[in-house]
Design an enzyme around this catalytic site. Sequence first.
Site, PDB file in Angstrom:
ATOM      1  CE1 TYR A   1      -3.161  -2.864  -0.019  1.00 12.71           C
ATOM      2  CE2 TYR A   1      -3.697  -2.432   2.261  1.00 12.71           C
ATOM      3  CZ  TYR A   1      -3.892  -3.157   1.104  1.00 12.71           C
ATOM      4  OH  TYR A   1      -4.828  -4.172   1.073  1.00 12.71           O
TER       5      TYR A   1
ATOM      6  CG  ASP B   1      -6.835  -4.690   4.093  1.00  5.83           C
ATOM      7  OD1 ASP B   1      -7.771  -4.660   4.907  1.00  5.83           O
ATOM      8  OD2 ASP B   1      -6.774  -3.946   3.093  1.00  5.83           O
TER       9      ASP B   1
ATOM     10  CG  ASP C   1      -1.717 -19.762  -0.520  1.00  2.20           C
ATOM     11  OD1 ASP C   1      -0.823 -19.756   0.354  1.00  2.20           O
ATOM     12  OD2 ASP C   1      -1.620 -20.420  -1.577  1.00  2.20           O
TER      13      ASP C   1
ATOM     14  CG  ASP D   1     -11.718  -7.089   6.803  1.00  2.00           C
ATOM     15  OD1 ASP D   1     -11.429  -6.595   7.912  1.00  2.00           O
ATOM     16  OD2 ASP D   1     -12.047  -6.395   5.831  1.00  2.00           O
TER      17      ASP D   1
ATOM     18  CE  LYS E   1       1.022 -16.917  -2.246  1.00  2.31           C
ATOM     19  NZ  LYS E   1       0.446 -18.243  -2.513  1.00  2.31           N
TER      20      LYS E   1
END
Length: 368
Positions: A142, A249, A225, A253, A192
């Site tokens: 970001y 992020d 993942d 959630d 990852k």
Amino acid sequence: MSTNSLLILPGDGIGPEVMAEVSRIIAWFADRRGLKFDVNEDLVGGAAHDVHGVPLADETMEKAQSVDAVLLGAVGGPKYDDLDFSVKPERGLLRLRKEMDLFANLRPAVCFDALADFSSLKREVVAGLDIMIVRELTSGSYFGEPRGIFEENGERVGINTQRYTESEIDRVARAAFDLARKRAGRVCSMEKANVMESGILWREVVQAVRDADYPDIELSHMYADNGGMQLVRNPRQFDVIVTDNLFGDLLSDVAAMLTGSLGMLPSASLGAPMENGRPRALYEPVHGSAPDIAGQGKANPCATILSFAMALRYSFDAGDEADRLEAAVEKVLADGVRTADLMQTEGGSPASTRKMGDAIIAALEASL
Ligand code: NAD
């Protein structure tokens, strides 16, 4: 120097309503537990814009930098939708996060037994869940450069850059390990590393910090993942999860939804230690200003009350009192006192924001 200083920024919409209940709880801790707070209250968001023409005045920013902890309600609302981007209510919040350099975002996902049926997962998978996601908040995809939309070979290309320095990974890893020491002592780091160099570096640095300074912490690594899958398959396997800005992020959630209601979710954002050893800290509910129910006494104050419990634990070294407050919230829910957002479709009448506060204070009193 053992005073506890706290800046309260109620903000907009339901912010002042839920914060009023926190103020009563703070008064209870002062009266009944001798836990004194030097409390200052100020404006943020639309409320600050109404008075100062900006969503966070410089004096308020200075206060935020000088206190042990900032507790914020919520900002925003339809009245401010047409304001220029530079003075929108959310900019006040962003300024706080940026200037306090709050690099570690803590999102607990706790499933109170009484609310297990609100989860989208089966009760037996989520009952008793208690995990903490630590998301890096000030770097990564970001913020990394280059970023933008560019022309290349006659077409547009959108670019963002996942970039992490060793020191950025080091400090968020330490935040996660420190937290784990106050919890079950286990950290799972997610990245990852199979397809991203930044993930390889992330894994190496997290492991090195653990080996050098946190040998008592059990550290595992997981591809992000798979982390997403494990969070919905068997979330109780985790204690603390540490991950980068982008994956955090998404994963925070996902974890939030395991617990059911937005009105129950607290958060903390922590920065570097100040001179007194306490971290710079901002505590706030995950929800927004809920303009659809503002001013009606319907808002659930629990997310903000639980944010204050996090402040007790992480800023004021009062873990026992944080436990007491969390247990009081749990007891009230188990007794069936609920705001409208926590009611199943039919039956019973919902408690008002004030009633919920009354019940939590009564449960605190009963805990003595
Ligand atoms: P929201 O979180 O305010 O509300 C979403 C839904 O959840 C609404 O139906 C609301 O009534 C309900 N809800 C939220 N908190 C509740 C509570 N404590 N008790 C009972 N019900 C609750 O999100 P939104 O509607 O997308 O945004 C409303 C405003 O809040 C916007 O201006 C947005 O920009 C702002 N916002 C602020 C923050 C923040 O201050 N950190 C976060 C998100 C949104």
